[in-house]
Design a protein around this motif. Structure first.
Motif, PDB file in Angstrom:
ATOM      1  N   UNK A  61       1.113   4.508   1.374  1.00  0.00           N
ATOM      2  CA  UNK A  61       1.420   3.145   0.981  1.00  0.00           C
ATOM      3  C   UNK A  61       0.436   2.541  -0.290  1.00  0.00           C
ATOM      4  N   UNK A  62      -0.173   1.001   0.409  1.00  0.00           N
ATOM      5  CA  UNK A  62      -1.074   0.690  -0.615  1.00  0.00           C
ATOM      6  C   UNK A  62      -2.346   1.486  -0.977  1.00  0.00           C
ATOM      7  N   UNK A  63      -2.834   2.200  -0.005  1.00  0.00           N
ATOM      8  CA  UNK A  63      -3.919   3.090  -0.434  1.00  0.00           C
ATOM      9  C   UNK A  63      -3.616   4.104  -1.520  1.00  0.00           C
ATOM     10  N   UNK A  95      -1.629  11.561   7.093  1.00  0.00           N
ATOM     11  CA  UNK A  95      -1.363  10.578   5.975  1.00  0.00           C
ATOM     12  C   UNK A  95      -2.251   9.333   6.496  1.00  0.00           C
ATOM     13  N   UNK A  96      -3.362   9.089   5.537  1.00  0.00           N
ATOM     14  CA  UNK A  96      -4.272   8.071   5.936  1.00  0.00           C
ATOM     15  C   UNK A  96      -4.170   6.973   5.132  1.00  0.00           C
ATOM     16  N   UNK A  97      -4.353   5.788   5.689  1.00  0.00           N
ATOM     17  CA  UNK A  97      -4.057   4.357   5.591  1.00  0.00           C
ATOM     18  C   UNK A  97      -5.164   3.437   5.394  1.00  0.00           C
ATOM     19  N   UNK A  98      -4.862   2.440   4.854  1.00  0.00           N
ATOM     20  CA  UNK A  98      -5.715   1.054   5.204  1.00  0.00           C
ATOM     21  C   UNK A  98      -5.368   0.630   6.845  1.00  0.00           C
ATOM     22  N   UNK A  99      -6.258   0.085   7.433  1.00  0.00           N
ATOM     23  CA  UNK A  99      -6.137  -0.196   8.993  1.00  0.00           C
ATOM     24  C   UNK A  99      -4.881  -1.595   8.607  1.00  0.00           C
ATOM     25  N   UNK A 100      -3.895  -1.360   8.893  1.00  0.00           N
ATOM     26  CA  UNK A 100      -2.852  -2.481   8.538  1.00  0.00           C
ATOM     27  C   UNK A 100      -1.566  -2.095   9.270  1.00  0.00           C
ATOM     28  N   UNK A 101      -1.600  -2.119  10.577  1.00  0.00           N
ATOM     29  CA  UNK A 101      -0.387  -1.984  11.603  1.00  0.00           C
ATOM     30  C   UNK A 101       0.439  -3.066  11.156  1.00  0.00           C
ATOM     31  N   UNK A 102       0.162  -4.160  11.002  1.00  0.00           N
ATOM     32  CA  UNK A 102       1.245  -5.467  10.937  1.00  0.00           C
ATOM     33  C   UNK A 102       1.998  -5.212   9.359  1.00  0.00           C
ATOM     34  N   UNK A 103       1.152  -4.930   8.379  1.00  0.00           N
ATOM     35  CA  UNK A 103       1.851  -4.810   7.225  1.00  0.00           C
ATOM     36  C   UNK A 103       2.216  -3.095   6.716  1.00  0.00           C
ATOM     37  N   UNK A 104       2.320  -2.068   7.905  1.00  0.00           N
ATOM     38  CA  UNK A 104       2.634  -0.793   7.780  1.00  0.00           C
ATOM     39  C   UNK A 104       1.912  -0.196   6.363  1.00  0.00           C
ATOM     40  N   UNK A 105       0.735  -0.663   6.204  1.00  0.00           N
ATOM     41  CA  UNK A 105      -0.269  -0.059   5.318  1.00  0.00           C
ATOM     42  C   UNK A 105       0.217  -0.239   3.908  1.00  0.00           C
ATOM     43  N   UNK A 120       7.035   3.944 -17.324  1.00  0.00           N
ATOM     44  CA  UNK A 120       6.837   4.662 -18.526  1.00  0.00           C
ATOM     45  C   UNK A 120       5.590   5.448 -18.644  1.00  0.00           C
ATOM     46  N   UNK A 121       4.683   4.915 -17.767  1.00  0.00           N
ATOM     47  CA  UNK A 121       3.238   5.760 -17.380  1.00  0.00           C
ATOM     48  C   UNK A 121       3.158   6.738 -16.480  1.00  0.00           C
ATOM     49  N   UNK A 122       4.062   6.981 -16.052  1.00  0.00           N
ATOM     50  CA  UNK A 122       4.406   8.097 -14.748  1.00  0.00           C
ATOM     51  C   UNK A 122       3.888   7.739 -13.607  1.00  0.00           C
ATOM     52  N   UNK A 123       3.813   6.227 -13.366  1.00  0.00           N
ATOM     53  CA  UNK A 123       3.448   5.829 -12.023  1.00  0.00           C
ATOM     54  C   UNK A 123       4.584   5.173 -11.299  1.00  0.00           C
ATOM     55  N   UNK A 124       4.470   4.981  -9.995  1.00  0.00           N
ATOM     56  CA  UNK A 124       5.739   4.373  -9.386  1.00  0.00           C
ATOM     57  C   UNK A 124       5.754   2.911  -9.749  1.00  0.00           C
ATOM     58  N   UNK A 158      -3.452   2.266  -4.814  1.00  0.00           N
ATOM     59  CA  UNK A 158      -4.583   1.783  -5.134  1.00  0.00           C
ATOM     60  C   UNK A 158      -5.557   2.908  -5.699  1.00  0.00           C
ATOM     61  N   UNK A 159      -5.148   4.224  -5.119  1.00  0.00           N
ATOM     62  CA  UNK A 159      -6.098   5.238  -5.361  1.00  0.00           C
ATOM     63  C   UNK A 159      -5.622   5.970  -6.621  1.00  0.00           C
ATOM     64  N   UNK A 160      -4.537   5.386  -7.219  1.00  0.00           N
ATOM     65  CA  UNK A 160      -3.997   6.079  -8.759  1.00  0.00           C
ATOM     66  C   UNK A 160      -4.845   5.488  -9.782  1.00  0.00           C
ATOM     67  N   UNK A 161      -5.595   4.261  -9.570  1.00  0.00           N
ATOM     68  CA  UNK A 161      -6.227   3.550 -10.659  1.00  0.00           C
ATOM     69  C   UNK A 161      -7.652   3.084 -10.282  1.00  0.00           C
ATOM     70  N   UNK A 162      -7.911   2.831  -9.085  1.00  0.00           N
ATOM     71  CA  UNK A 162      -9.193   2.374  -8.805  1.00  0.00           C
ATOM     72  C   UNK A 162     -10.221   3.651  -8.365  1.00  0.00           C
ATOM     73  N   UNK A 163     -10.946   3.836  -9.217  1.00  0.00           N
ATOM     74  CA  UNK A 163     -11.810   4.592  -8.846  1.00  0.00           C
ATOM     75  C   UNK A 163     -12.845   4.747  -7.586  1.00  0.00           C
ATOM     76  N   UNK A 164     -13.246   3.662  -7.427  1.00  0.00           N
ATOM     77  CA  UNK A 164     -14.054   3.516  -6.418  1.00  0.00           C
ATOM     78  C   UNK A 164     -13.329   3.753  -4.886  1.00  0.00           C
ATOM     79  N   UNK A 165     -12.107   3.271  -4.765  1.00  0.00           N
ATOM     80  CA  UNK A 165     -11.342   3.501  -3.524  1.00  0.00           C
ATOM     81  C   UNK A 165     -10.953   5.054  -3.498  1.00  0.00           C
ATOM     82  N   UNK A 166     -10.726   5.491  -4.780  1.00  0.00           N
ATOM     83  CA  UNK A 166     -10.330   6.821  -4.817  1.00  0.00           C
ATOM     84  C   UNK A 166     -11.478   7.731  -4.318  1.00  0.00           C
ATOM     85  N   UNK A 167     -12.593   7.481  -4.784  1.00  0.00           N
ATOM     86  CA  UNK A 167     -13.807   8.251  -4.465  1.00  0.00           C
ATOM     87  C   UNK A 167     -14.044   8.084  -2.919  1.00  0.00           C
TER      88      UNK A 167
END
Length: 259
Positions: A119-121, A69-79, A180-184, A124-133
């Motif tokens: 979490x945020x990653x 389970x990979x994440x942004x580097x964010x220990x303080x914010x729990x990712x 309604x779009x099937x996202x969280x 974010x990777x649901x809709x952000x093509x660059x981050x997903x890639x």
């Protein structure tokens, strides 16, 4: 759409190893006796080397599949804080996390079977093509082979994975509200997390048998998934996961790892 009774099978996954040092958020011991796949924190949003090793050993003993389970580097914010990480840097950090977990998985007699963002990653990777890639590039850097990617159906992450020739595993969340779009529904909005156990169980059965969920505005959303997530950091997570698995079995649904 109701799945054929002969083909009712679903994986049950949970986020595990979400502790750090003396603090432990998830009941890894209990959950590893229930779930079939373990999304193990790799040190960026939670987790540390000793925790990663312990969870991998327990998972191997019990035949539970290990996932990174990979994440942004964010220990303080729990990712859970979205970050604008340059794609190349993000790819390197994804590879780093998978590689770290792979060491402990191999030492325990197993391996990393799949990757799931946290979490945020994840969102974010649901809709952000660059981050997903970038996430997919990190997976390819780490293993060089067809490692499955667990994520939301229809996401940019899954599009990038398919383009790279990686298998994709669609998952659903029994304890999260859907748009309604099937996202969280974002956690910042009221009702984003479903706390009522009866409702969680009902939604789990709906995903497995009907391949559908009701959105926050009352619409039926078809969601064809192979894995069901119960969050390990939810209070009473082990009891809830145990009940979900029991109710699935009672309904004729086989609970088994997707790989």
């Amino acid at each position: 759409m109701t799945a054929s009774l002969a083909n009712l099978s679903i994986d049950l996954n949970a986020d595990l190893g979400e502790g750090f040092g003396r603090w432990q958020l998830t009941d890894d011991e209990a959950l590893l006796s229930i779930v079939t796949s373990a999304n193990v924190a790799c040190g960026f949003h939670a987790g540390d080397p000793s925790t990663m090793r312990r969870v991998c050993e327990l998972a191997a003993e019990r035949g539970v599949r290990v996932g990174a389970q990979v994440s942004y580097r964010d220990l303080a914010g729990f990712g859970r804080r979205s970050m604008d990480v340059p794609p190349r840097e993000l790819a390197d950090e994804i590879a780093y996390q998978i590689g770290a977990l792979e060491i402990f998985a191999r030492a325990a007699g197993t391996r990393v079977h799949y990757v799931k963002p946290h979490g945020a990653l994840y969102n974010r990777s649901v809709h952000d093509e660059a981050q997903a890639a970038a996430v997919i590039e990190g997976v390819r850097l780490a293993v060089g082979g067809p490692l499955p990617v667990l994520g939301l159906p229809g996401s940019r992450l899954h599009e990038a994975a398919r383009t790279a020739g990686l298998p994709v595993i669609a998952e659903a969340f029994a304890d999260r509200a859907y748009t309604a779009a099937g996202t969280l529904v974002p956690r910042t909005e009221p009702g984003a997390v479903v706390h009522d156990p009866d409702t969680v169980v009902k939604r789990a059965l709906g995903f497995a048998r009907d391949r559908a969920v009701t959105s926050v505005d009352g619409r039926r959303i078809e969601v064809d998934v192979r894995s069901l997530c119960v969050h390990g950091d939810t209070p009473g997570a082990a009891d809830l996961a145990r009940r979900v698995r029991s109710e699935l079995a009672a309904a004729g649904v086989r609970v088994a790892a997707f790989i």
